[in-house]
Write an enzyme that holds these catalytic residues in place. Sequence first.
Site, PDB file in Angstrom:
ATOM      1  N   GLU A 157     -12.371   3.516  -1.041  1.00  0.00           N
ATOM      2  CA  GLU A 157     -11.874   4.623  -1.864  1.00  0.00           C
ATOM      3  C   GLU A 157     -11.641   4.193  -3.309  1.00  0.00           C
ATOM      4  O   GLU A 157     -11.893   4.959  -4.232  1.00  0.00           O
ATOM      5  CB  GLU A 157     -10.558   5.162  -1.280  1.00  0.00           C
ATOM      6  N   VAL A 158     -11.085   2.999  -3.475  1.00  0.00           N
ATOM      7  CA  VAL A 158     -10.740   2.541  -4.827  1.00  0.00           C
ATOM      8  C   VAL A 158     -11.747   1.460  -5.246  1.00  0.00           C
ATOM      9  O   VAL A 158     -11.836   0.411  -4.608  1.00  0.00           O
ATOM     10  CB  VAL A 158      -9.307   1.978  -4.869  1.00  0.00           C
ATOM     11  N   ASP A 187       0.846  -1.195   0.000  1.00  0.00           N
ATOM     12  CA  ASP A 187       0.000   0.000   0.000  1.00  0.00           C
ATOM     13  C   ASP A 187       0.883   1.247   0.000  1.00  0.00           C
ATOM     14  O   ASP A 187       1.890   1.312   0.699  1.00  0.00           O
ATOM     15  CB  ASP A 187      -0.913   0.006   1.242  1.00  0.00           C
ATOM     16  N   ILE A 188       0.489   2.242  -0.760  1.00  0.00           N
ATOM     17  CA  ILE A 188       1.294   3.464  -0.895  1.00  0.00           C
ATOM     18  C   ILE A 188       1.252   4.316   0.385  1.00  0.00           C
ATOM     19  O   ILE A 188       2.157   5.120   0.618  1.00  0.00           O
ATOM     20  CB  ILE A 188       0.814   4.280  -2.123  1.00  0.00           C
ATOM     21  N   HIS A 225     -10.341  -5.218  -3.385  1.00  0.00           N
ATOM     22  CA  HIS A 225      -9.018  -5.448  -2.796  1.00  0.00           C
ATOM     23  C   HIS A 225      -9.158  -5.886  -1.358  1.00  0.00           C
ATOM     24  O   HIS A 225     -10.091  -5.500  -0.659  1.00  0.00           O
ATOM     25  CB  HIS A 225      -8.132  -4.212  -2.882  1.00  0.00           C
ATOM     26  N   MET A 226      -8.206  -6.685  -0.935  1.00  0.00           N
ATOM     27  CA  MET A 226      -8.094  -7.104   0.456  1.00  0.00           C
ATOM     28  C   MET A 226      -6.845  -6.446   1.032  1.00  0.00           C
ATOM     29  O   MET A 226      -5.754  -6.571   0.477  1.00  0.00           O
ATOM     30  CB  MET A 226      -7.961  -8.629   0.542  1.00  0.00           C
ATOM     31  N   HIS A 227      -7.038  -5.722   2.151  1.00  0.00           N
ATOM     32  CA  HIS A 227      -5.884  -5.204   2.879  1.00  0.00           C
ATOM     33  C   HIS A 227      -5.359  -6.321   3.775  1.00  0.00           C
ATOM     34  O   HIS A 227      -6.143  -6.994   4.458  1.00  0.00           O
ATOM     35  CB  HIS A 227      -6.292  -4.050   3.801  1.00  0.00           C
ATOM     36  N   ASN A 248     -13.023  -3.180   2.341  1.00  0.00           N
ATOM     37  CA  ASN A 248     -14.028  -2.129   2.422  1.00  0.00           C
ATOM     38  C   ASN A 248     -14.921  -2.162   1.186  1.00  0.00           C
ATOM     39  O   ASN A 248     -14.451  -2.454   0.082  1.00  0.00           O
ATOM     40  CB  ASN A 248     -13.346  -0.760   2.516  1.00  0.00           C
TER      41      ASN A 248
HETATM   42  P1  AMP Z   1      -9.878   1.497   0.364  1.00  0.00           P
HETATM   43  O1  AMP Z   1     -10.203   2.673   1.229  1.00  0.00           O
HETATM   44  O2  AMP Z   1     -10.207   0.193   1.038  1.00  0.00           O
HETATM   45  O3  AMP Z   1     -10.466   1.618  -1.020  1.00  0.00           O
HETATM   46  O4  AMP Z   1      -8.299   1.471   0.243  1.00  0.00           O
HETATM   47  C1  AMP Z   1      -7.592   1.955  -0.857  1.00  0.00           C
HETATM   48  C2  AMP Z   1      -6.125   1.845  -0.530  1.00  0.00           C
HETATM   49  O5  AMP Z   1      -5.383   2.008  -1.713  1.00  0.00           O
HETATM   50  C3  AMP Z   1      -5.600   2.887   0.477  1.00  0.00           C
HETATM   51  O6  AMP Z   1      -5.046   2.225   1.607  1.00  0.00           O
HETATM   52  C4  AMP Z   1      -4.538   3.643  -0.336  1.00  0.00           C
HETATM   53  O7  AMP Z   1      -3.429   4.024   0.453  1.00  0.00           O
HETATM   54  C5  AMP Z   1      -4.175   2.625  -1.403  1.00  0.00           C
HETATM   55  N1  AMP Z   1      -3.613   3.172  -2.641  1.00  0.00           N
HETATM   56  C6  AMP Z   1      -4.117   4.196  -3.375  1.00  0.00           C
HETATM   57  N2  AMP Z   1      -3.337   4.405  -4.462  1.00  0.00           N
HETATM   58  C7  AMP Z   1      -2.341   3.490  -4.401  1.00  0.00           C
HETATM   59  C8  AMP Z   1      -1.217   3.178  -5.240  1.00  0.00           C
HETATM   60  N3  AMP Z   1      -0.950   3.876  -6.359  1.00  0.00           N
HETATM   61  N4  AMP Z   1      -0.390   2.173  -4.864  1.00  0.00           N
HETATM   62  C9  AMP Z   1      -0.634   1.469  -3.732  1.00  0.00           C
HETATM   63  N5  AMP Z   1      -1.678   1.705  -2.917  1.00  0.00           N
HETATM   64  C10 AMP Z   1      -2.518   2.700  -3.244  1.00  0.00           C
END
Ligand code: AMP
Length: 127
Positions: free
Chosen positions: A105-106, A35-36, A110-112, A97
């Site tokens: 957000e994205v 994660d960035i 995805h799984m954290h 999420n």
């Molecule tokens: P979510 O809120 O579950 O959608 O999490 C999205 C995650 O994507 C966040 O933890 C961000 O820090 C991560 N993220 C966004 N852009 C990037 C990227 N270019 N490379 C790696 N992680 C990213």
Amino acid sequence: MAYVYDDTNVFARILRGEIPNKTVLETEHTLAFHDIGPQAPVHVLVIPKGKYVNFDHFSAEASTEEIADFMRSAAAVCETLGIRPGDGGQGYRTISNAGTHGVQEVPHYHMHILGGRVLGSMLKRVD
Ligand code: AMP
């Protein structure tokens, strides 16, 4: 209501090679990368390569092969990073999420995977 996948999201761009990532693991169906904006010493994201918006979309429409590959890849990340309790690691938390209340957000499933420290309570009590 059917999900509509947004091809412009940042993970779609990573999968197309338009944005770099720090890859932990890649298979035919799955990519895992750091994660960035890490919220723990270990913070890896596992994503399917297919166009799925969130967990329930993936579960309903991905093939059995994609789902098995995703789950096994996520477990392999835990093993690779040394956080798997079965190998003496200190453990981890997985989070996915979805939508507005989930604060996603994205819009690419995805799984954290978080670890490397005690993560505290999962949620605050509401009462
Ligand atoms: P979510 O809120 O579950 O959608 O999490 C999205 C995650 O994507 C966040 O933890 C961000 O820090 C991560 N993220 C966004 N852009 C990037 C990227 N270019 N490379 C790696 N992680 C990213």
